[in-house]
Design a protein around this motif. Structure first.
Motif, PDB file in Angstrom:
ATOM      1  N   PRO A   1     -11.112  25.405 -10.592  1.00  0.00           N
ATOM      2  CA  PRO A   1     -11.651  25.683  -9.258  1.00  0.00           C
ATOM      3  C   PRO A   1     -12.622  26.863  -9.301  1.00  0.00           C
ATOM      4  O   PRO A   1     -12.410  27.833 -10.024  1.00  0.00           O
ATOM      5  CB  PRO A   1     -10.400  26.026  -8.442  1.00  0.00           C
ATOM      6  N   LYS A   2     -13.702  26.733  -8.557  1.00  0.00           N
ATOM      7  CA  LYS A   2     -14.790  27.705  -8.442  1.00  0.00           C
ATOM      8  C   LYS A   2     -15.699  27.766  -9.666  1.00  0.00           C
ATOM      9  O   LYS A   2     -16.700  28.450  -9.658  1.00  0.00           O
ATOM     10  CB  LYS A   2     -14.273  29.091  -8.085  1.00  0.00           C
ATOM     11  N   ALA A   3     -15.353  27.037 -10.731  1.00  0.00           N
ATOM     12  CA  ALA A   3     -16.211  26.965 -11.914  1.00  0.00           C
ATOM     13  C   ALA A   3     -17.267  25.894 -11.692  1.00  0.00           C
ATOM     14  O   ALA A   3     -17.179  25.088 -10.766  1.00  0.00           O
ATOM     15  CB  ALA A   3     -15.379  26.638 -13.155  1.00  0.00           C
ATOM     16  N   ASN A   4     -18.282  25.892 -12.563  1.00  0.00           N
ATOM     17  CA  ASN A   4     -19.267  24.818 -12.472  1.00  0.00           C
ATOM     18  C   ASN A   4     -19.403  24.138 -13.821  1.00  0.00           C
ATOM     19  O   ASN A   4     -19.160  24.735 -14.865  1.00  0.00           O
ATOM     20  CB  ASN A   4     -20.605  25.317 -11.923  1.00  0.00           C
ATOM     21  N   VAL A   5     -19.778  22.888 -13.755  1.00  0.00           N
ATOM     22  CA  VAL A   5     -19.964  22.065 -14.934  1.00  0.00           C
ATOM     23  C   VAL A   5     -21.370  21.483 -14.875  1.00  0.00           C
ATOM     24  O   VAL A   5     -21.878  21.189 -13.800  1.00  0.00           O
ATOM     25  CB  VAL A   5     -18.905  20.927 -15.003  1.00  0.00           C
ATOM     26  N   THR A   6     -22.001  21.368 -16.035  1.00  0.00           N
ATOM     27  CA  THR A   6     -23.299  20.695 -16.091  1.00  0.00           C
ATOM     28  C   THR A   6     -23.148  19.409 -16.890  1.00  0.00           C
ATOM     29  O   THR A   6     -22.423  19.359 -17.881  1.00  0.00           O
ATOM     30  CB  THR A   6     -24.389  21.580 -16.737  1.00  0.00           C
ATOM     31  N   MET A   7     -23.828  18.369 -16.418  1.00  0.00           N
ATOM     32  CA  MET A   7     -23.856  17.076 -17.087  1.00  0.00           C
ATOM     33  C   MET A   7     -25.302  16.614 -17.093  1.00  0.00           C
ATOM     34  O   MET A   7     -25.932  16.534 -16.044  1.00  0.00           O
ATOM     35  CB  MET A   7     -22.938  16.080 -16.373  1.00  0.00           C
ATOM     36  N   ASP A   8     -25.824  16.359 -18.289  1.00  0.00           N
ATOM     37  CA  ASP A   8     -27.227  15.981 -18.475  1.00  0.00           C
ATOM     38  C   ASP A   8     -27.318  14.525 -18.902  1.00  0.00           C
ATOM     39  O   ASP A   8     -26.545  14.084 -19.767  1.00  0.00           O
ATOM     40  CB  ASP A   8     -27.855  16.829 -19.585  1.00  0.00           C
ATOM     41  N   PHE A   9     -28.291  13.805 -18.333  1.00  0.00           N
ATOM     42  CA  PHE A   9     -28.506  12.413 -18.719  1.00  0.00           C
ATOM     43  C   PHE A   9     -29.857  11.929 -18.193  1.00  0.00           C
ATOM     44  O   PHE A   9     -30.376  12.461 -17.217  1.00  0.00           O
ATOM     45  CB  PHE A   9     -27.374  11.507 -18.196  1.00  0.00           C
TER      46      PHE A   9
END
Length: 182
Positions: A152-160
């Motif tokens: 929670p409160k973290a961020n994730v990056t996903m590239d495509f």
């Protein structure tokens, strides 16, 4: 170039090149959109998801139907990075994406929309917090990022990459954070 959104803005769309992106269907909020869509400078959409439910990003292509636009044999490819902030209060274990050319109907091979399956996507699909992804490109256009955790409160990056090879005026990217099964 950076485009941001404030609550005072009436329209919920951010434009980059021929594309605009919108959170108009609700369930999440776009915080910013940057980039040009190249491999070196992907379109980065920063968004916050406050629940663990599917949400839909609306993508419009302003080029379709414009003078000089040649839809047959012409396609657009852009590189997208979703930077999702976990506002749900629960850890995410997976993150699911599905392209739809018609709202509520999965994209299929004949619509020209894909995560660029005819391309060599080696090294183009990745995440900072999920170690792996699975794709389901036929008969659908789906991806599932997994083997990770987004607190929670973290961020994730996903590239495509996204290929729009029979350009659509409007299409959709369904996104769904998933929690550990109990």
């Amino acid at each position: 170039m950076i485009f941001t959104h404030s609550a005072a803005q009436e329209q919920k769309k951010w434009t980059v090149g021929p594309y605009s992106f919108s959170d108009e269907m609700g369930g999440f909020s776009i915080r910013s959109v940057t980039g040009t869509g190249t491999t070196e400078d992907p379109i980065v959409i920063t968004e916050e998801l406050n629940d663990i439910v599917p949400v839909t990003l609306v993508i419009r292509n302003a080029s379709v139907g414009q003078p000089g636009f040649a839809p047959k044999g012409f396609g657009l490819l852009f590189h997208l990075q979703i930077r999702a902030v976990n506002g749900s209060g629960r850890p995410w274990q997976e993150f699911f994406f599905e392209l739809q050319s018609l709202l509520g109907e999965p994209s299929d091979y004949s619509d020209g929309l894909s995560f660029c399956q005819p391309c060599d996507v080696t090294g183009m699909i990745h995440s900072n917090l999920f170690a792996a992804y699975d794709d389901d490109f036929e008969p659908y256009d789906r991806m599932l990022f997994h083997d990770g955790k987004v607190d929670p409160k973290a961020n994730v990056t996903m590239d495509f990459p996204i290929g729009d090879f029979t350009p659509k005026r409007i299409f959709y990217l369904v996104q769904e954070p998933r929690i550990p099964s109990t």
